[in-house]
Design an enzyme around this catalytic site. Structure first.
Site, PDB file in Angstrom:
ATOM      1  N   ARG A 133       0.821  -1.218   0.000  1.00 39.16           N
ATOM      2  CA  ARG A 133       0.000   0.000   0.000  1.00 39.16           C
ATOM      3  C   ARG A 133       0.853   1.265   0.000  1.00 39.16           C
ATOM      4  O   ARG A 133       0.446   2.302  -0.533  1.00 39.16           O
ATOM      5  CB  ARG A 133      -0.941  -0.011   1.218  1.00 39.16           C
ATOM      6  N   ILE A 170      -7.266   7.365  -0.956  1.00 36.89           N
ATOM      7  CA  ILE A 170      -7.163   5.914  -0.920  1.00 36.89           C
ATOM      8  C   ILE A 170      -7.954   5.475   0.300  1.00 36.89           C
ATOM      9  O   ILE A 170      -7.799   6.019   1.386  1.00 36.89           O
ATOM     10  CB  ILE A 170      -5.693   5.454  -0.846  1.00 36.89           C
ATOM     11  N   SER A 171      -8.843   4.524   0.114  1.00 36.44           N
ATOM     12  CA  SER A 171      -9.783   4.141   1.176  1.00 36.44           C
ATOM     13  C   SER A 171      -9.063   3.516   2.369  1.00 36.44           C
ATOM     14  O   SER A 171      -7.967   2.957   2.252  1.00 36.44           O
ATOM     15  CB  SER A 171     -10.821   3.153   0.642  1.00 36.44           C
ATOM     16  N   GLN A 172      -9.697   3.622   3.513  1.00 40.22           N
ATOM     17  CA  GLN A 172      -9.250   2.962   4.737  1.00 40.22           C
ATOM     18  C   GLN A 172      -9.077   1.461   4.473  1.00 40.22           C
ATOM     19  O   GLN A 172      -9.926   0.841   3.838  1.00 40.22           O
ATOM     20  CB  GLN A 172     -10.309   3.203   5.806  1.00 40.22           C
TER      21      GLN A 172
END
Length: 226
Positions: free
Chosen positions: A49, A75-77
Site C-alpha cells: 500500500r 485511498i480508502s481505509q
C-alpha cells in the site's frame, strides 16, 4: 505526473513503518474487526500500500485510515477495502470478470487483480489513472484493462461481470451498472449524500436482491470525465 523511477525489491517489501511486521499488525487488527476471509487478509498483507501514496505519507500507509492521493481523492481505509472485497467475493474463491468504478491510485485494482481473471477499471480523472496504470504495470499486474470515462455508464463492451465494485458514492444506485451484472454477480457500492451506506446488489435469475451494510464515507461519484 508521478515519477516512480526504479522500484527496488527492498522498497516493495518495505522497512520500518512499511515492513511486513507493520503490515501484519494491520492485518491482525482487520481480523479482530471482523474480516474473515484469509485470502483477502493475505492480499492486504502482501500488497504494498505504501507504493500507492506519496512518499511523504508512506509512514502512515498501514494505519487503518484513508489518505489523500491528490485531485481531491483518497485511498480508502484498509478496513473498507478489505470489507468491500470480501463482500464482492462472498463465498466464491475466484471471480471471472470484475468491473471497478474508480481506479484512483490503483490499490484496490491491485487487490482485485489477484482475485479475478480480468479486471476492467474506469476512472474519470485521466491523470490519476495514468499514474496508477504506470505503477501497476511496473509492479507486474497484467490482467487489468483501463478506461478514462464516466463510471455511471459502466463498460458495456465486456459485460456481464461477476462483480462490480464502486469506490465513490452516487446518490442512488445507477441502473446501468446493475444491468451489467451476470446472473449471480454482485455490485458493492456506497450510496448516499450526507449519509452514506454500503449496499450489495446481487443479480438472481428472477431479478435483483439488495442488502444494506455499514455506514461509510466516500467522495461523491461524479458524471463525465476530467
Amino acid at each position: 505526473m508521478k515519477d516512480f523511477g526504479e522500484i527496488s525489491e527492498q522498497r516493495i517489501q518495505g522497512i520500518g513503518r512499511t515492513s511486513k511486521r507493520t503490515r501484519q499488525r494491520l492485518v491482525d487488527r482487520l481480523r479482530r474487526e471482523g474480516i474473515g476471509s484469509e485470502k483477502v487478509l493475505e492480499l492486504m498483507l502482501n500488497t504494498p500500500r505504501h507504493l500507492f501514496i506519496s512518499e511523504g505519507l508512506e509512514h502512515k500507509a498501514y494505519d487503518n485510515t484513508p489518505l489523500p492521493i491528490g485531485n481531491d481523492q483518497t485511498i480508502s481505509q484498509p478496513y473498507i477495502v478489505a470489507m468491500m472485497t470480501e463482500l464482492l467475493l462472498s463465498e466464491r474463491e475466484y471471480l471471472g470478470k470484475v468491473l471497478e468504478i474508480g481506479t484512483g491510485c490503483g490499490y484496490q485494482s491491485a487487490i482485485l487483480s489477484k482475485l479475478a481473471k480480468q479486471v476492467y477499471s474506469i476512472e474519470r480523472i485521466r491523470e490519476l489513472q495514468f499514474d496508477a496504470r504506470r505503477l501497476l504495470t511496473q509492479l507486474g499486474y497484467r490482467n487489468i484493462k483501463y478506461m478514462n470515462g464516466d463510471g455511471f455508464q459502466g463498460w458495456t463492451t465486456y459485460q456481464p461481470y461477476d462483480g462490480i465494485i464502486v469506490t465513490a458514492a452516487p446518490s442512488e444506485i445507477p441502473q446501468s451498472l446493475i444491468k451489467q451484472l451476470a446472473i449471480g454477480g454482485r455490485l458493492v457500492i456506497p450510496v448516499g449524500n450526507a449519509e452514506q451506506t454500503l449496499r450489495v446488489v446481487t443479480r438472481t435469475r428472477t431479478g435483483f436482491r439488495e442488502n444494506t451494510h455499514v455506514a461509510v464515507r466516500f467522495v461523491p461519484m461524479l458524471q463525465g470525465r476530467a
